[in-house]
Design a protein around this motif. Structure first.
Motif, short mmCIF file in Angstrom:
data_model
loop_
_atom_site.label_atom_id
_atom_site.label_comp_id
_atom_site.label_asym_id
_atom_site.label_seq_id
_atom_site.Cartn_x
_atom_site.Cartn_y
_atom_site.Cartn_z
N MET A 223 -15.86 88.38 21.38
CA MET A 223 -15.08 89.11 20.39
C MET A 223 -13.58 89.00 20.69
SD MET A 223 -15.04 90.84 17.63
CE MET A 223 -16.76 91.34 17.40
N LEU A 224 -13.23 89.03 21.98
CA LEU A 224 -11.82 88.86 22.36
C LEU A 224 -11.30 87.50 21.90
CD1 LEU A 224 -11.93 90.31 25.98
CD2 LEU A 224 -11.12 91.46 23.91
N ARG A 225 -12.13 86.47 22.01
CA ARG A 225 -11.72 85.14 21.59
C ARG A 225 -11.40 85.11 20.08
NH1 ARG A 225 -15.83 82.68 23.19
NH2 ARG A 225 -15.05 82.03 25.23
N LEU B 215 -10.23 96.03 25.59
CA LEU B 215 -10.14 96.55 24.23
C LEU B 215 -11.44 97.24 23.84
CD1 LEU B 215 -8.27 93.59 22.50
CD2 LEU B 215 -7.31 95.76 23.26
N PHE B 216 -11.31 98.30 23.05
CA PHE B 216 -12.44 99.12 22.64
C PHE B 216 -12.38 99.34 21.13
CE2 PHE B 216 -11.09 100.16 26.86
CZ PHE B 216 -12.19 100.56 27.58
N ASP B 217 -13.55 99.57 20.54
CA ASP B 217 -13.55 99.99 19.14
C ASP B 217 -14.14 101.38 18.97
OD1 ASP B 217 -16.19 99.42 19.58
OD2 ASP B 217 -16.42 98.04 17.89
N ASP B 218 -14.46 102.05 20.10
CA ASP B 218 -14.93 103.44 20.06
C ASP B 218 -15.10 103.93 21.49
OD1 ASP B 218 -15.69 105.86 19.08
OD2 ASP B 218 -17.61 105.21 18.25
N LYS B 219 -15.17 105.24 21.68
CA LYS B 219 -15.46 105.79 22.99
C LYS B 219 -16.82 105.31 23.46
CE LYS B 219 -12.63 109.93 22.43
NZ LYS B 219 -12.60 111.42 22.39
N SER B 220 -16.90 105.02 24.76
CA SER B 220 -18.09 104.28 25.21
C SER B 220 -18.73 104.85 26.46
CB SER B 220 -17.69 102.82 25.48
OG SER B 220 -16.63 102.76 26.41
N PHE B 221 -18.39 106.09 26.86
CA PHE B 221 -18.95 106.64 28.08
C PHE B 221 -20.44 106.95 27.90
CE2 PHE B 221 -14.55 108.56 27.91
CZ PHE B 221 -13.97 107.49 28.56
N LEU B 222 -21.22 106.73 28.95
CA LEU B 222 -22.64 107.05 28.90
C LEU B 222 -22.84 108.56 28.98
CD1 LEU B 222 -22.73 103.98 29.72
CD2 LEU B 222 -24.86 104.53 30.91
#
Length: 362
Positions: A11-13, A157-164
């Motif tokens: 996705m970064l690419r 880079l993130f598209d949403d909060k991602s903590f478990l």
């Protein structure tokens, strides 16, 4: 796996051509982007942060900035501001965090990114942000030489909060394990010590492999030279007393967790600041741990110790098994094309405290 979280390499690419300019695909890691230094640099009197709407460039004179030629080394204890190459225009739904790279932490080169209009170090780049990014660099133990093109920080880079969530953490532990004892046995239940959304990690003390201590030297380290230095020219061995080690205020230490840490391919992880109630010290200078760390190419590994970059703020006697760090796991948006243990790295074979890639031996 969630469909939101940390963006993977593929996705970064896709973001590079349109949203990230001046940085090529060679700077991509499994879930981060190495940010190379540009030539523009300044010697400062103090560190600083911009307020919302302020450009970093407009504040350089206020903090006593004078032009610095990167052909000259960084003085110990003096802050320098170096512009990062490339420019960003992030999509509205994407934000970012930055971390120093591991090889900077292990030479006590404190690197923090400041960005136009962002009032925190290494922190959130607001959605839709665009502007310049800079590194505040301070050599802590010996003079250091940086060059244009060196990468001392990395962007996630993130598209949403991602903590478990606690439930997701429990399931990850039961399904494959996250934290292992030194002998490779998976830790479960009460054996896993928790602090909020993180696992606590403890110190490893062994007479023959406790770590390294730097009391400050005058020798210059060139960040571009890989495997060219001897550890003994910069470090000594710390003072071990029984099952503990003496840490002196003002010195810098490379130590190790006793636990072996695994980051499965669907997750990434970050070392977080330790609660001061455990002691007044900084236990790491980098923090981000790539997905696939301690996993092996095909899941055959049972974790790997985490190297700690410790700066004590007071004289301390720290014992084996004492809490020194905490780690928090996050979801990847999807599994990257390449995981850490399948890529080439200086640190995939570490079994305890390990010096930076600049050192070819002791």
């Amino acid at each position: 796996m969630r469909k939101t979280g940390v963006l993977p390499m593929q996705m970064l690419r896709r973001l590079l051509p349109k949203y990230i300019h001046g940085i090529n695909a060679n700077s991509l890691n499994p879930a981060s982007i190495d940010l190379p230094l540009a030539e523009e640099a300044y010697r400062l009197e103090t560190i600083f942060l911009p307020r919302p709407g302020e450009r970093v460039r407009d504040l350089i004179k206020e903090v006593g900035g004078v032009r610095h030629d990167l052909k000259n080394h960084l003085e110990v204890g003096v802050p320098y501001l170096v512009r990062l190459a490339g420019s960003f225009r992030l999509p509205r739904m994407v934000y970012g965090y930055l971390n120093p790279k591991s090889s900077t932490g292990r030479i006590n080169l404190l690197c923090r990114v400041v960005a136009d209009g962002v009032e925190m170090y290494d922190a959130l780049i607001p959605e839709g942000w665009k502007g310049e990014t800079w590194v505040l660099a301070i050599a802590g133990s010996f003079p250091e030489l940086l060059s244009p093109g060196n990468a001392v920080s990395q962007l996630r880079l993130f598209d949403d909060k991602s903590f478990l969530t606690p439930l997701e953490l429990n399931l990850a532990v039961e399904e494959g394990g996250l934290i292992f004892r030194a002998n490779g046995v998976c830790m479960h239940g009460k054996d896993l010590r928790r602090h909020d959304d993180s696992f606590l990690l403890t110190l490893r003390v062994r007479d023959d492999q406790t770590g390294f201590e730097c009391r400050g030297v005058k020798r210059i380290l060139d960040f571009s030279k890989i495997g060219q230095y001897r550890g003994r020219d910069f470090f000594t061995l710390p003072e071990v007393r029984g099952d503990g080690v003496v840490l002196r205020r003002g010195n810098f230490y490379i130590l190790s967790t006793d636990e072996r840490v695994m980051v499965p391919p669907g997750l990434s992880a970050e070392l977080r600041a330790i609660d001061p109630r455990f002691g007044e010290f900084r236990s790491h200078a980098a923090g981000y741990i790539d997905l696939g760390w301690g996993f092996g190419k095909n899941g055959e590994k049972r974790g790997r110790p985490i190297t700690l970059e410790v700066t004590p703020h007071e004289d301390m006697f720290v014992r084996h098994g004492q809490v020194v760090a905490r780690i928090r796991y996050e979801w990847m948006q999807e599994v990257p094309e390449v995981i850490y243990d399948a890529a080439r790295s200086n640190y995939t074979k570490q079994a305890g405290p390990k010096l930076s890639k600049h050192f070819g031996g002791w």
